[in-house]
Design a protein around this motif. Sequence first.
Motif, PDB file in Angstrom:
ATOM      1  N   THR A   5     -25.606  46.835  -1.508  1.00 40.61           N
ATOM      2  CA  THR A   5     -24.628  45.999  -0.809  1.00 40.61           C
ATOM      3  C   THR A   5     -23.988  45.084  -1.830  1.00 40.61           C
ATOM      4  O   THR A   5     -24.672  44.340  -2.526  1.00 40.61           O
ATOM      5  N   HIS A   6     -22.677  45.153  -1.938  1.00 41.58           N
ATOM      6  CA  HIS A   6     -21.951  44.330  -2.904  1.00 41.58           C
ATOM      7  C   HIS A   6     -21.055  43.358  -2.165  1.00 41.58           C
ATOM      8  O   HIS A   6     -20.317  43.741  -1.261  1.00 41.58           O
ATOM      9  N   ARG A   7     -21.109  42.096  -2.555  1.00 45.43           N
ATOM     10  CA  ARG A   7     -20.275  41.067  -1.944  1.00 45.43           C
ATOM     11  C   ARG A   7     -19.166  40.671  -2.902  1.00 45.43           C
ATOM     12  O   ARG A   7     -19.426  40.371  -4.061  1.00 45.43           O
ATOM     13  N   THR A   8     -17.933  40.673  -2.431  1.00 47.87           N
ATOM     14  CA  THR A   8     -16.794  40.244  -3.233  1.00 47.87           C
ATOM     15  C   THR A   8     -16.344  38.868  -2.748  1.00 47.87           C
ATOM     16  O   THR A   8     -16.109  38.674  -1.549  1.00 47.87           O
ATOM     17  N   LEU A   9     -16.217  37.929  -3.663  1.00 46.20           N
ATOM     18  CA  LEU A   9     -15.889  36.556  -3.299  1.00 46.20           C
ATOM     19  C   LEU A   9     -14.380  36.363  -3.159  1.00 46.20           C
ATOM     20  O   LEU A   9     -13.593  36.967  -3.905  1.00 46.20           O
ATOM     21  N   PRO A  10     -13.955  35.521  -2.206  1.00 41.97           N
ATOM     22  CA  PRO A  10     -12.519  35.287  -2.004  1.00 41.97           C
ATOM     23  C   PRO A  10     -11.957  34.320  -3.039  1.00 41.97           C
ATOM     24  O   PRO A  10     -12.395  33.173  -3.128  1.00 41.97           O
ATOM     25  N   GLN A  11     -11.029  34.779  -3.817  1.00 42.13           N
ATOM     26  CA  GLN A  11     -10.454  33.937  -4.866  1.00 42.13           C
ATOM     27  C   GLN A  11      -9.147  34.556  -5.343  1.00 42.13           C
ATOM     28  O   GLN A  11      -9.033  35.782  -5.455  1.00 42.13           O
ATOM     29  N   THR A  12      -8.158  33.697  -5.610  1.00 42.28           N
ATOM     30  CA  THR A  12      -6.903  34.169  -6.196  1.00 42.28           C
ATOM     31  C   THR A  12      -6.977  34.001  -7.709  1.00 42.28           C
ATOM     32  O   THR A  12      -7.306  32.918  -8.202  1.00 42.28           O
ATOM     33  N   ALA A 172     -22.627  37.683 -22.834  1.00 42.45           N
ATOM     34  CA  ALA A 172     -23.978  37.542 -22.290  1.00 42.45           C
ATOM     35  C   ALA A 172     -23.986  37.731 -20.779  1.00 42.45           C
ATOM     36  O   ALA A 172     -24.967  38.239 -20.217  1.00 42.45           O
ATOM     37  N   HIS A 173     -22.917  37.335 -20.085  1.00 46.12           N
ATOM     38  CA  HIS A 173     -22.830  37.592 -18.649  1.00 46.12           C
ATOM     39  C   HIS A 173     -22.849  39.090 -18.383  1.00 46.12           C
ATOM     40  O   HIS A 173     -23.529  39.564 -17.456  1.00 46.12           O
ATOM     41  N   SER A 174     -22.117  39.840 -19.197  1.00 48.83           N
ATOM     42  CA  SER A 174     -22.081  41.293 -19.031  1.00 48.83           C
ATOM     43  C   SER A 174     -23.452  41.910 -19.258  1.00 48.83           C
ATOM     44  O   SER A 174     -23.913  42.751 -18.482  1.00 48.83           O
ATOM     45  N   VAL A 175     -24.101  41.513 -20.337  1.00 46.25           N
ATOM     46  CA  VAL A 175     -25.390  42.105 -20.683  1.00 46.25           C
ATOM     47  C   VAL A 175     -26.441  41.758 -19.634  1.00 46.25           C
ATOM     48  O   VAL A 175     -27.190  42.625 -19.180  1.00 46.25           O
ATOM     49  N   ASP A 176     -26.489  40.501 -19.232  1.00 49.42           N
ATOM     50  CA  ASP A 176     -27.469  40.095 -18.224  1.00 49.42           C
ATOM     51  C   ASP A 176     -27.243  40.828 -16.902  1.00 49.42           C
ATOM     52  O   ASP A 176     -28.193  41.121 -16.175  1.00 49.42           O
ATOM     53  N   SER A 177     -25.988  41.131 -16.586  1.00 45.47           N
ATOM     54  CA  SER A 177     -25.692  41.767 -15.303  1.00 45.47           C
ATOM     55  C   SER A 177     -26.201  43.202 -15.231  1.00 45.47           C
ATOM     56  O   SER A 177     -26.260  43.783 -14.139  1.00 45.47           O
ATOM     57  N   LEU A 178     -26.583  43.778 -16.350  1.00 46.00           N
ATOM     58  CA  LEU A 178     -27.094  45.151 -16.340  1.00 46.00           C
ATOM     59  C   LEU A 178     -28.471  45.244 -15.708  1.00 46.00           C
ATOM     60  O   LEU A 178     -28.874  46.317 -15.243  1.00 46.00           O
ATOM     61  N   TRP A 179     -29.207  44.126 -15.707  1.00 44.65           N
ATOM     62  CA  TRP A 179     -30.584  44.186 -15.185  1.00 44.65           C
ATOM     63  C   TRP A 179     -31.016  42.921 -14.451  1.00 44.65           C
ATOM     64  O   TRP A 179     -32.191  42.774 -14.119  1.00 44.65           O
ATOM     65  N   PRO A 181     -31.633  40.201 -11.376  1.00 44.49           N
ATOM     66  CA  PRO A 181     -32.330  40.525 -10.121  1.00 44.49           C
ATOM     67  C   PRO A 181     -31.493  41.175  -9.024  1.00 44.49           C
ATOM     68  O   PRO A 181     -31.991  42.009  -8.280  1.00 44.49           O
ATOM     69  N   SER A 182     -30.214  40.810  -8.899  1.00 43.69           N
ATOM     70  CA  SER A 182     -29.402  41.316  -7.786  1.00 43.69           C
ATOM     71  C   SER A 182     -28.298  42.256  -8.239  1.00 43.69           C
ATOM     72  O   SER A 182     -27.285  42.430  -7.549  1.00 43.69           O
ATOM     73  N   THR A 183     -28.464  42.873  -9.382  1.00 42.45           N
ATOM     74  CA  THR A 183     -27.403  43.731  -9.908  1.00 42.45           C
ATOM     75  C   THR A 183     -27.150  44.934  -9.006  1.00 42.45           C
ATOM     76  O   THR A 183     -28.014  45.346  -8.226  1.00 42.45           O
ATOM     77  N   ASP A 184     -25.955  45.474  -9.103  1.00 48.15           N
ATOM     78  CA  ASP A 184     -25.609  46.706  -8.385  1.00 48.15           C
ATOM     79  C   ASP A 184     -24.587  47.473  -9.227  1.00 48.15           C
ATOM     80  O   ASP A 184     -24.094  46.964 -10.249  1.00 48.15           O
ATOM     81  N   PRO A 185     -24.254  48.706  -8.868  1.00 46.17           N
ATOM     82  CA  PRO A 185     -23.357  49.512  -9.708  1.00 46.17           C
ATOM     83  C   PRO A 185     -21.975  48.902  -9.922  1.00 46.17           C
ATOM     84  O   PRO A 185     -21.377  49.087 -10.983  1.00 46.17           O
ATOM     85  N   ILE A 186     -21.456  48.178  -8.931  1.00 51.49           N
ATOM     86  CA  ILE A 186     -20.141  47.567  -9.098  1.00 51.49           C
ATOM     87  C   ILE A 186     -20.217  46.431 -10.108  1.00 51.49           C
ATOM     88  O   ILE A 186     -19.362  46.295 -10.994  1.00 51.49           O
ATOM     89  N   LEU A 224     -14.077  39.335 -15.875  1.00 49.09           N
ATOM     90  CA  LEU A 224     -14.859  40.471 -15.381  1.00 49.09           C
ATOM     91  C   LEU A 224     -16.351  40.239 -15.589  1.00 49.09           C
ATOM     92  O   LEU A 224     -17.175  40.524 -14.710  1.00 49.09           O
ATOM     93  N   SER A 225     -16.696  39.717 -16.742  1.00 47.72           N
ATOM     94  CA  SER A 225     -18.102  39.470 -17.052  1.00 47.72           C
ATOM     95  C   SER A 225     -18.700  38.430 -16.113  1.00 47.72           C
ATOM     96  O   SER A 225     -19.838  38.561 -15.654  1.00 47.72           O
ATOM     97  N   ALA A 226     -17.932  37.384 -15.822  1.00 45.16           N
ATOM     98  CA  ALA A 226     -18.420  36.333 -14.937  1.00 45.16           C
ATOM     99  C   ALA A 226     -18.571  36.833 -13.504  1.00 45.16           C
ATOM    100  O   ALA A 226     -19.522  36.467 -12.801  1.00 45.16           O
ATOM    101  N   VAL A 227     -17.642  37.674 -13.058  1.00 46.20           N
ATOM    102  CA  VAL A 227     -17.750  38.233 -11.711  1.00 46.20           C
ATOM    103  C   VAL A 227     -18.993  39.116 -11.603  1.00 46.20           C
ATOM    104  O   VAL A 227     -19.706  39.095 -10.594  1.00 46.20           O
ATOM    105  N   SER A 228     -19.265  39.886 -12.644  1.00 45.28           N
ATOM    106  CA  SER A 228     -20.463  40.726 -12.626  1.00 45.28           C
ATOM    107  C   SER A 228     -21.720  39.863 -12.567  1.00 45.28           C
ATOM    108  O   SER A 228     -22.676  40.159 -11.849  1.00 45.28           O
ATOM    109  N   PHE A 229     -21.704  38.774 -13.310  1.00 44.59           N
ATOM    110  CA  PHE A 229     -22.838  37.855 -13.335  1.00 44.59           C
ATOM    111  C   PHE A 229     -23.027  37.185 -11.978  1.00 44.59           C
ATOM    112  O   PHE A 229     -24.155  36.945 -11.535  1.00 44.59           O
ATOM    113  N   THR A 230     -21.917  36.889 -11.297  1.00 46.55           N
ATOM    114  CA  THR A 230     -21.992  36.266  -9.983  1.00 46.55           C
ATOM    115  C   THR A 230     -22.790  37.123  -9.013  1.00 46.55           C
ATOM    116  O   THR A 230     -23.613  36.629  -8.237  1.00 46.55           O
ATOM    117  N   THR A 231     -22.555  38.419  -9.049  1.00 47.85           N
ATOM    118  CA  THR A 231     -23.287  39.334  -8.177  1.00 47.85           C
ATOM    119  C   THR A 231     -24.728  39.518  -8.637  1.00 47.85           C
ATOM    120  O   THR A 231     -25.668  39.456  -7.840  1.00 47.85           O
TER     121      THR A 231
END
Length: 364
Positions: A5-12, A172-179, A181-186, A224-231
């Motif tokens: 389950t992937h959540r996308t945050l509302p932001q312009t 580092a946001h990108s690398v951490d997002s690979l593993w 706790p809540s990572t997903d394919p997106i 992009l890296s920060a959005v991945s980290f957010t998830t």
Amino acid sequence: MTAFTHRTLPQTVVLETGRASHHLGEALTTLGRHRVMLISSRRDEAAARQLTDGLDVAEHWTEVAQHVPVELAERARVATERAGADVIVCLGGGSTIGLAKAIALTSGLPIVALPTTYAGSEATPMWGLTQDRTKTTGVDDGVLPHTVIYDATYSAGLPLELTVSSALNALAHSVDSLWAPSTDPIAQALGLDGARALAAALPVLVDDPGNLAARSQCLYGAYLSAVSFTTAGSGLHHKICHVLGGTFSLPHAQTHAVVLPHVLALNAPAVPRQAERLATALGARSLDDPAAAACAALDELCRSTGAPRSLRELGMPESGLAEATERVLAVAPSSNPAPVTEERIARLLREAWAGPHPANPTGR
């Protein structure tokens, strides 16, 4: 592919060079707000005034600090309320945006953020406050900026040393997002594309710091890296850096730049598929050994860009390593790919303190 389950945050999000004032005006019109609490560092004070020329600036706050001390946040909150502001506009890096979030956390005011670094705070609903040498973080949708305006003009004056460290912080946001706790394919796909953009743009900026196209690419990669980290959430790397920054007041971006290769060297052997994808994104020459390829590509990027090499050079006291180990163990995620033990964390911190970066994975 496993279910997720992937959540996308509302932001312009707007990325365009040279049109920040126009986009800021549009954002305020969309929000129906006009009385601005303007936040910038003193270094960005003139640029912030120029950006908001003609707007109703109720207060211009220029006192910012890394890791957002609680006392500073309280003073800024009082000033915001006293000024009668109905919107927060912040121009700056992670410290400036972090202070805006601290105000929004209690006031509920919307934020329009104009980042000048690659810290990525503008893309997340995460806040952080420091008190008594301890940094506390949390997640609240109310602190997510309503609008982010990326204009490379405002990052053009960022010193080269900070440009490098800030971009590696984003990586580092990108690398951490690979593993994490809540990572997903997106999240992983976004993080890897962010890593690809950063790795391509950063060497260009080392050769030509005024290259606005490369700075725009770094802003794109950082987003992009920060959005991945957010998830994905905070993995071991960020837990370590929050401990080091909050406990020893180390510079935020530089600490991330130093620690990142050491965490990758620990974790990459445990996740060869992710290591291979990261190695490809970083432009590795060979993928025969994915973990080694990812570590070597990161090491080459750090060395070629003149990134800081040790916690010691950042002011970390050797006497603090034992305390840091204890604090990291208390917050390390149990889902980390490589088992987290006292021996491993103590060794990682010791090696990061001494430098230089590891060129090969340890998996130990």
